[in-house]
Scaffold this motif. Structure first.
Motif, short mmCIF file in Angstrom:
data_model
loop_
_atom_site.label_atom_id
_atom_site.label_comp_id
_atom_site.label_asym_id
_atom_site.label_seq_id
_atom_site.Cartn_x
_atom_site.Cartn_y
_atom_site.Cartn_z
N ASP A 40 0.99 -1.86 -0.19
CA ASP A 40 0.14 -0.21 0.20
C ASP A 40 1.10 1.33 -0.24
OD1 ASP A 40 -2.66 -1.38 -0.83
OD2 ASP A 40 -2.76 -1.39 1.96
N LEU A 65 -0.50 -3.62 -3.18
CA LEU A 65 -1.76 -2.89 -2.80
C LEU A 65 -2.91 -3.91 -2.35
CD1 LEU A 65 -2.42 -0.17 -5.93
CD2 LEU A 65 -1.06 -0.11 -4.02
N HIS A 67 -5.94 -2.86 -1.87
CA HIS A 67 -7.10 -2.48 -2.62
C HIS A 67 -7.12 -0.97 -3.76
CE1 HIS A 67 -7.98 -1.20 1.45
NE2 HIS A 67 -9.27 -0.07 0.52
N GLY A 68 -7.88 -0.38 -4.38
CA GLY A 68 -7.66 0.65 -5.21
C GLY A 68 -8.01 1.90 -4.57
N ILE A 73 -3.68 3.95 -2.80
CA ILE A 73 -3.37 4.45 -3.43
C ILE A 73 -3.06 5.24 -4.37
CG2 ILE A 73 -5.59 4.71 -5.08
CD1 ILE A 73 -4.52 2.77 -6.79
N ALA A 89 -1.80 -5.48 -7.86
CA ALA A 89 -3.20 -5.52 -6.81
C ALA A 89 -3.94 -6.84 -7.57
CB ALA A 89 -3.98 -3.78 -7.64
N GLU A 93 -10.04 -6.47 -8.81
CA GLU A 93 -9.66 -4.77 -9.19
C GLU A 93 -9.24 -3.94 -9.67
OE1 GLU A 93 -10.08 -2.03 -5.30
OE2 GLU A 93 -10.61 -4.14 -5.87
N ILE A 97 -9.48 -0.01 -10.52
CA ILE A 97 -8.62 0.86 -10.97
C ILE A 97 -7.96 1.92 -11.94
CG2 ILE A 97 -5.84 0.95 -10.70
CD1 ILE A 97 -6.25 -1.17 -8.16
N THR A 112 -7.31 7.44 -10.16
CA THR A 112 -6.24 6.97 -9.38
C THR A 112 -5.02 7.52 -9.90
OG1 THR A 112 -5.97 4.70 -10.97
CG2 THR A 112 -7.33 4.94 -8.96
N VAL A 118 -0.96 -0.73 -13.41
CA VAL A 118 -1.56 -1.82 -12.12
C VAL A 118 -1.34 -2.96 -13.16
CG1 VAL A 118 -2.47 -2.58 -10.22
CG2 VAL A 118 -1.85 0.19 -10.43
#
Length: 220
Positions: A40, A65, A67-68, A73, A89, A93, A97, A112, A118
């Protein structure tokens, strides 16, 4: 702001900040020999601190990550570009993202600043930890287990105190019932230590999840 070693190979950076409400945000550095894996990014406002901490601990290899959501993020772009490292990730997700879809309980897509930058995480990566899909808070939410240190990095699966587990914020959780069911991962793995994004580290005990579901299991 505090950088603390929580196990032989894991360091945790704790930052007090404000995202509409005052909160703490925890991010992590998993150190394996000279290699450093960041879990993260936290907020962009302190991404330079993240970068300095990672370089202090070794040679950064990648950013992973849970999550987003923005507080996980937001600093990813600056960290990844400054350190020239990839971002990973869960594939579930990526539509959120990338701004292709809004999160299930939202009407507006996330912005993001790392859309299409990602990569999907996969179990064949040569890293000293394992990831597990734990949907509910976000469709592609994952937790990371360091087998050697027996630490479970839980992201927003829970909010924790030193003695109890609590659910994440309802406003940002698309399916609380599913999230609570995903929490069974702690009984499956039975890690020594549970570390969450917005709480204190807590030592695992068999009754933790039982009490958690007793209190919150009917939540929707």
């Amino acid at each position: 702001m505090e950088l603390k070693q929580i196990s032989n190979h894991i360091y945790k950076l704790t930052v007090e900040t404000n995202v509409g409400i005052p909160i703490i945000i925890n991010t992590w550095y998993i150190v394996n020999d000279d290699n450093v894996y960041i879990v993260d990014s936290g907020m962009n406002s302190y991404s330079k601190t993240q970068i300095k901490a990672a370089l202090f601990l070794g040679t950064p290899q990648a950013l992973f990550l849970t999550h987003g959501h923005g507080d996980h993020i937001n600093g990813a772009k600056e960290i990844a570009e400054s350190l020239n490292i990839p971002i990973y990730a869960h594939e579930n997700e990526l539509p959120y993202i990338n701004g292709e879809l809004p999160y299930p309980n939202k009407q507006v897509v996330e912005r993001t600043n790392v859309a299409y930058k990602v990569q999907p995480i996969h179990q064949s990566l040569d890293v000293p930890f394992t990831f597990y899909l734990t949907p509910g808070h976000a469709p592609g939410h994952v937790v990371y287990h360091h087998d050697g240190d027996d630490v479970l990095i839980c992201g927003d699966l829970f909010i924790s105190s030193t003695t109890a587990l609590h659910p994440p914020i309802y406003k940002f959780t698309y399916n609380m019932s599913q999230n609570i069911k995903s929490g069974t991962i702690i009984d499956d793995i039975q890690p020594y230590l549970i570390s969450t994004s917005h709480g204190e580290d807590i030592v695992y005990a068999e009754e933790l999840y039982q009490i958690y579901t007793f209190k919150y299991g009917e939540a929707e």
